[in-house]
Design an enzyme around this catalytic site. Structure first.
Site, PDB file in Angstrom:
ATOM      1  N   ASP A   1       0.826  -1.208   0.000  1.00 44.99           N
ATOM      2  CA  ASP A   1       0.000   0.000   0.000  1.00 44.99           C
ATOM      3  C   ASP A   1       0.859   1.256   0.000  1.00 44.99           C
ATOM      4  O   ASP A   1       2.048   1.221   0.284  1.00 44.99           O
ATOM      5  CB  ASP A   1      -0.867   0.059   1.271  1.00 44.99           C
ATOM      6  CG  ASP A   1      -1.911  -1.037   1.298  1.00 44.99           C
ATOM      7  OD1 ASP A   1      -2.292  -1.525   0.222  1.00 44.99           O
ATOM      8  OD2 ASP A   1      -2.332  -1.394   2.423  1.00 44.99           O
TER       9      ASP A   1
ATOM     10  N   TYR B   1       6.282  -9.802   7.491  1.00 46.73           N
ATOM     11  CA  TYR B   1       6.130  -8.348   7.604  1.00 46.73           C
ATOM     12  C   TYR B   1       6.641  -7.908   8.963  1.00 46.73           C
ATOM     13  O   TYR B   1       6.506  -8.634   9.962  1.00 46.73           O
ATOM     14  CB  TYR B   1       4.656  -7.949   7.504  1.00 46.73           C
ATOM     15  CG  TYR B   1       4.108  -7.957   6.106  1.00 46.73           C
ATOM     16  CD1 TYR B   1       4.234  -6.844   5.283  1.00 46.73           C
ATOM     17  CD2 TYR B   1       3.444  -9.076   5.607  1.00 46.73           C
ATOM     18  CE1 TYR B   1       3.719  -6.838   3.993  1.00 46.73           C
ATOM     19  CE2 TYR B   1       2.921  -9.082   4.304  1.00 46.73           C
ATOM     20  CZ  TYR B   1       3.070  -7.951   3.518  1.00 46.73           C
ATOM     21  OH  TYR B   1       2.564  -7.940   2.246  1.00 46.73           O
TER      22      TYR B   1
END
Lengths: 252, 252
Positions: B52, B110
């Site tokens: 994103d 992540y």
């Protein structure tokens, strides 16, 4: 009118330095614009000194006069709301009318951050100088104190320097610290010429890669020749860390 | 034609995410533009998945095909020269024609970075989430494993998610680490829905400030209700750290 002293922090990346310049985004301009919104009139701010384009501040000091009668926490909150995210206010203090951010500064400390590693950390590219070649930190640590003391620092000033007159300054300490792949150079002095810290750092780095000999420092100090020294280190590794004032000066 | 795999790092701050979008600066667009310069024709790149806007990558993986017959160090150097300073190439590897950066990824890790301190570090504002309220890290560490395992993660997906069909994913590990004023949350799984890591982090943070109870996690997993969970953490604290491939898949 009250005189307000503020300690501010800024990320220099997107500023064309501290001082107002036409058609450029500068720290002074952005703060004065915010103060104008609060005061409905122009408010001039004074800093401890300029910082170059890309140079950061952890503890820049400014002062200005205001007729708004706000307490210190309200000042901090109100102005912070009007400032962009790359400037933060650390501390607000009401000071006596004769306090001056530049004239009363007794000494300043600058920090220079180097990353000595093969690969560059993309996230830190605007905040440190990346040097892939191995640096001999011991050699840099031996050379650093040669820059200390009271000297004519003409050789350590940018040739385009606009400081007129005497270029004698006192450097109290030049420290070289290693922490993992980071090297920190901290310089404390009573005053600095244009690019002086960056030339000190560039010289220490050239000593660290054995391109220069530590004796270039004493040679430069005695001959005033800029070319004896190393290159000017990039601005983005430099931080104005702290501005110190003589005790009593900041009390009202 | 040779298939090239690259591990890349990017600072997501000035990108409108990974994927090409009209009139936006995206990671894919910037890399494809550089490859077009080298090839004098369009080259399409494929990544392990999108990131994103504002999200960073330490180890994003891409692949593409090229008729240029360059060795790996030359690839790295040539392409890096054409890329802006917010994208770096970590590693280049020639792989077999059937390698696919997304389809062959076996799992991803992540990292989410939080700064839990009263004052914000201006230099890190684009690289971590600043939370001034005290976080109960023990409570977050107790809650984290409740998100592990194979579940229907519908409640953990952005409502605007464009993932069709099955929302079952396997999360191997959710780790919460504290280091000084920093809190790191590391999540490894075989696949992720839109905003999934950011909703996991936002939920752990609301558990840390005692706004949510850890049992909200099992409730959300059984009811598929997004509102049982915490807010979506901001993108700028998130890093795609590593994409793993099954052994053998990247060899030629």
């Amino acid at each position: 009118m009250e005189r307000i002293k503020m300690i501010i922090m800024y990320d220099g990346t997107d500023f064309a330095g501290y001082q107002v310049q036409i058609n450029q985004r500068t720290v002074q301009q952005v703060i004065e614009r915010a103060l104008r919104k609060m005061h409905k009139q122009d408010v001039r701010i004074f800093s401890s000194g300029r910082t170059d384009s890309g140079v950061h501040a952890m503890g820049q000091v400014i002062h200005f006069d205001s007729h708004l009668e706000l307490d210190e926490p309200t000042w901090k909150h109100a102005l912070m709301t009007l400032l962009p995210s790359d400037i933060r206010i650390i501390e607000v203090e009401k000071v006596s009318q004769d306090f001056h951010a530049r004239k009363d500064a007794s000494h300043k400390t600058y920090l220079y951050q180097i990353r000595n590693a093969k690969e560059h950390e993309v996230f830190a590219r605007n905040f440190e100088w990346h040097i892939p070649r191995a640096l001999d930190v011991d050699r840099m640590q031996e050379a650093a104190p040669l820059m200390e003391g009271t000297h004519d620092f003409t050789a350590f000033a940018a040739s385009k320097t606009n400081v007129k007159g005497d270029k004698t300054r006192t450097i109290h300490e030049v420290k070289v610290l290693k922490e993992g792949s980071h090297i920190f150079i901290e310089v404390t002095g009573d005053g600095f010429l244009t690019h002086m810290v960056r030339i000190m750092v560039g010289t220490l780095v050239e000593i660290g890669i054995r391109k220069k000999d530590p004796k270039c420092i004493s040679e430069a100090l005695s001959t005033n020749e800029r070319h004896k020294l190393g290159l000017t280190a990039p601005g983005h590794g430099l931080y104005l860390k702290k501005v110190a004032y003589e005790k009593g000066k900041t009390e009202h």
